[in-house]
Design an enzyme around this catalytic site. Sequence first.
Site, PDB file in Angstrom:
ATOM      1  N   HIS A 290      -4.687   7.584   2.074  1.00 43.69           N
ATOM      2  CA  HIS A 290      -3.871   7.206   0.880  1.00 43.69           C
ATOM      3  C   HIS A 290      -3.058   5.560   1.143  1.00 43.69           C
ATOM      4  CE1 HIS A 290      -0.658   8.374  -2.307  1.00 43.69           C
ATOM      5  NE2 HIS A 290      -0.904   7.004  -2.312  1.00 43.69           N
TER       6      HIS A 290
ATOM      7  N   LEU B 171      -4.052  -1.154  -1.414  1.00 40.58           N
ATOM      8  CA  LEU B 171      -4.543  -2.605  -0.890  1.00 40.58           C
ATOM      9  C   LEU B 171      -4.352  -3.758  -1.945  1.00 40.58           C
ATOM     10  CD1 LEU B 171      -7.320  -1.885   1.686  1.00 40.58           C
ATOM     11  CD2 LEU B 171      -4.893  -1.542   1.776  1.00 40.58           C
ATOM     12  N   ARG B 172      -3.913  -3.191  -3.260  1.00 39.93           N
ATOM     13  CA  ARG B 172      -3.425  -4.202  -4.252  1.00 39.93           C
ATOM     14  C   ARG B 172      -4.573  -5.109  -4.999  1.00 39.93           C
ATOM     15  NH1 ARG B 172       0.581  -0.870  -4.953  1.00 39.93           N
ATOM     16  NH2 ARG B 172       2.156  -0.959  -3.687  1.00 39.93           N
TER      17      ARG B 172
ATOM     18  N   ASN C  51      -4.604   2.374  -8.234  1.00 41.26           N
ATOM     19  CA  ASN C  51      -3.784   1.742  -9.241  1.00 41.26           C
ATOM     20  C   ASN C  51      -3.810   0.384  -8.925  1.00 41.26           C
ATOM     21  OD1 ASN C  51      -2.581   2.112  -6.580  1.00 41.26           O
ATOM     22  ND2 ASN C  51      -0.659   2.126  -7.278  1.00 41.26           N
TER      23      ASN C  51
ATOM     24  N   ASP D  62      -2.780   8.230  -8.852  1.00 37.27           N
ATOM     25  CA  ASP D  62      -1.632   7.961  -7.946  1.00 37.27           C
ATOM     26  C   ASP D  62      -0.814   6.619  -8.449  1.00 37.27           C
ATOM     27  OD1 ASP D  62       0.044   8.681  -5.320  1.00 37.27           O
ATOM     28  OD2 ASP D  62      -0.460   6.451  -4.957  1.00 37.27           O
TER      29      ASP D  62
ATOM     30  N   ASN E 151       8.410   6.333  -3.641  1.00 37.39           N
ATOM     31  CA  ASN E 151       8.142   7.534  -4.527  1.00 37.39           C
ATOM     32  C   ASN E 151       7.147   8.295  -3.754  1.00 37.39           C
ATOM     33  OD1 ASN E 151       7.427   9.225  -6.247  1.00 37.39           O
ATOM     34  ND2 ASN E 151       6.847   7.870  -7.973  1.00 37.39           N
TER      35      ASN E 151
ATOM     36  N   ASP F  13       0.431   6.382   2.641  1.00 34.35           N
ATOM     37  CA  ASP F  13       0.935   5.708   1.435  1.00 34.35           C
ATOM     38  C   ASP F  13       1.333   4.343   1.685  1.00 34.35           C
ATOM     39  OD1 ASP F  13       1.663   5.418  -1.268  1.00 34.35           O
ATOM     40  OD2 ASP F  13       3.155   6.840  -1.168  1.00 34.35           O
TER      41      ASP F  13
ATOM     42  N   HIS G 286       4.334  -4.761  -0.936  1.00 38.14           N
ATOM     43  CA  HIS G 286       4.908  -5.413  -2.054  1.00 38.14           C
ATOM     44  C   HIS G 286       5.075  -6.676  -1.678  1.00 38.14           C
ATOM     45  CE1 HIS G 286       5.250  -2.171  -4.877  1.00 38.14           C
ATOM     46  NE2 HIS G 286       5.699  -1.032  -3.881  1.00 38.14           N
TER      47      HIS G 286
END
Lengths: 355, 188, 483
Positions: C80, C83-84, C114, C173, C332, C359, C363
Amino acid sequence: MITDPALAAPDELLGAGPAADPVAAAGGGDNPAPAGLWRHRHLLDVDVLTADELELVMHTTATMSEILARPIPRVPALRGWGVTNLFYEASTRTRVSFEVAAKNLSADVVNVTASASSVTKGESLIDTIRTLEALGARMLVIRHATSGAPWLAAETFGGSVINAGDGLHAHPTQALLDLYTMRTHLPGGSVAGRKVVILGDVLHSRVARSNLWSLTASGADVWVCGPVTLLRGFEAWAAAGVAGTRQFTATSDLAAALRDADVVMALRIQRERMASGLLPSLREYAARFGLTRARLATARPDALVMHPGPMNEGVEIAPDVAAGTQSVITDQVANGVAVRMAILYLLAGARGAGE
Amino acid sequence: MSGRRIMTAEEIRRAVIRISHEIVEKHAGTDGLVLVGIQRRGVPIARRLAEAIREHEAAALPVGALDITFYRDDLSMLAQQPVVKGTDLPFDVTGTTVVLVDDVLYTGRTIRAAMDALMEYGRPRAIRLAVLVDRGHCELPIRADHVGKNVPTSREELVRVRIEEIDGEDAVDIDRAVAAEPVAARTT
Amino acid sequence: MTIDVDARTSGGARSSVGARLADLEISRAWLVDPASGREGPGEIVVTDGVLEAVTWLEGVEAEGIDASGVIVAAGFIDLHAHLREPGNEDAETVATGLAAAAHGGFTTVCVMPNTTPALDEPSVLARIRDAAAASGLPVALLAHGAVSAGRAGEQLAALGELADAGVVGFSDDGAPVGSASLFRNALAYAGMLGLPIVDHPEDAALTEGAEANEGLIATILGLRGWPRAAEADAVARDLAILADVVGDVPGARLHLTHLSTAASLAHVRLAKAAGLPVTCDVTPHHLALTEEWLAGARRWSWEALDDDGVARDHWRDGAITAPPFDTSVRVNPPLRSAVDAAACLAALVDGTADAIATDHAPHAEVDKAVEFGLAANGISGIETALGVVLAAVDAGRLSLATAIAALTTGPARVLGDREPSTRGLFEGESANVVVFDRSATWRVTPDALASKGKNSPLLGRDLPGRVLLTVAGGRIAYEAADD
């Protein structure tokens, strides 16, 4: 004996000497000048204030009340100081109270009302604070809808930050003015051992949270009371105690809470609590938890009635109670200015101090 | 710390009595005369002056206490805010001759602040100044009308006035300051 | 103890990342190999990218070698990670994310869908794979496809096409698979394809506006409560539907990711005992950090429990050492209580939790340098995972073997044959190994992190277990600089 002249020179710095000063308590009731020194650069919450520091704030507030009683209630203590009120939430009364307090100390006041739009435009709080600092702010009074925002401000701002209310979290000057108001009206000038009831939407109340810190630190027997949905989490906090030690009581039993109370503070109920399903209706709230004359009669006969404002008369407090002889609500407003003057004054000397 | 005593309790007592006579003499009586002590040690000295005048003139002069904290010009130079002692002027100063009373006259800044503070309460006809010790180094065009003792000092020295009501005994000592650092915070 | 780590690339020069590992001999190290159930002194030899020899030392040869020095294990698998890319390259790219993974000892990373656009059809996957290839990093990139088109929670994404393209599971996710009916259909359809649904269990109706685990800390800090029940009831829903679906679709499989509460782990424990095809993971931060970090405490979860397993009061203990409302601990699901963290550790020990997944949620600074309530959720954690887990090992909360299993064989079992490389120290196979020094600490600083996401609450802290070398697919993925 103090040997360092830098410390020894102005003897006022040392607080009260060994003998009682006959007029030290001018305007300050029976409380002698406290020995404690102020060591905070910011006022983010009252949780960091010791009993001695609370005493110092109370004492300084009393001297400010004396200034407020003068024909021209203004002293030059903060002449040349830039005080900026940065309000992300509309609050005329708190903003005006800070503004009057700063002006009474001869500070230069700038008011900034940051609308939600400046947030959505992408200007961050940090950017805003840097800008205001560059424009000369040395003290920043911040009101924000998000819990903790003043801590971010304090991290960024080079001067002193005063929390004028953050989210559900803290409203330290309100708690201090509440404490001052109680002390000036309670016999003996102390809340120690007094039963203080905070009634209403405790869950969403930064006033309740900050008052829990300052009142338990001052030895009051604090009760928070409201419908269980608006008291969520406070039973556990009451059991754990404030700072892990200072117990208080959380209950939905209004009769038990009011019995023999010395102070009853009603909190504002907001309409959105109905929308989020926490309450059936304002009518039902008023019927079950509203502070009415009949209910007030179960408290001590001279119990003080307080409210942080703005009030919904007829909901959390009956109009005749709000305007009744036991109400000190307008005193709270006046004392708010004195407390904020005291905080501005104390913080002005605290450059270089720790948090 | 080794101190050099420059006034004993007896000398202080005599100085107070002498000043009390001078005040009355200069004012040609006691009508319209009030005494205002500057917090903290000026206050008990003012009370003693009033007591002396009551004894030899049979006149009870009003005595007030003035806190000059908010009028200081050095607030931002201090590491800590002074604790405010409070002002208590139980009379209207307008039209009176106010004798400001303090323990030590040094830079004159305290007196400057005291005059500013006093003006907030009204418009005195005249303001005079009485001090127990004038140690020199006045930085403002201020001089005392009544002085208990003139004591030439260096800036490195510390004049320490002790008053019984506050300190448990009457005495004035000079201490050689341990650190010779100039004391920005001093206003006495 | 003598350690001989001597790595050379085919060029004969000192290593360069991406190059085939020509020649490596590690002698007198401590080998941990849950795949074979062995742990002890040993040596490995890698020649031309192949793990040529694994030798277990005994007797006199093994003297003086223990588990406190250099450790050799199979490379880690992260089930999980975010890598954006595409869409949020200011927070992370595939290249920086894979470099961060290698620094953390990971040789396989499963990315979450996502992204912007969401990984809901094969072209997005192709783009991500291209970026991985272009990075020159040998870390294997696997992907979860989105469950719903655009992750909107309404229609199924192109599940079959994604399966054909090689995704290893499906997940929305960042959010749960919203409606029970969509979840049910997705579970069945993915089961038909032989793939699991990887659900982020959260009852959104209970978490609207939530900021912090509901409890004492949230109450005191005035943060909107995030009830544990919001996770437990979502887990219960998922399991109930799984039990239903698996009767019709024997291939249906559910993986629950980043479980954070004692109650939801208890649900999984019961479901596993009942034979349901469910697996789950926990994160390093949920097992080691707690909600009291929001108030400014900075102690490990096990330090926040008293001898009776009751959470200690950070106020009474004077454990507050940092300012409150640090956005780096906003995540989260939220950091929970010390009791929940202990439950995460216990779940690893008893096998309820199959894996530790990071996870990893990098950011950009602008999304974290804001008010707590407005800050993005997530911790940049792929590089600190090993250190955090080793801290738990050092504290006696996990055995080293269990910890390594949760990073290797555990996630390999979750992936099954969708993860082609082996997860043990097997001779003759392409080398996937991590070498780290338990006796050496490293300081977590922004510069020390290869990830673009510097949003770690561990910044400034020294973590045990400095990674010396990561080898993925026989190629060098990371090598520590000489001191």
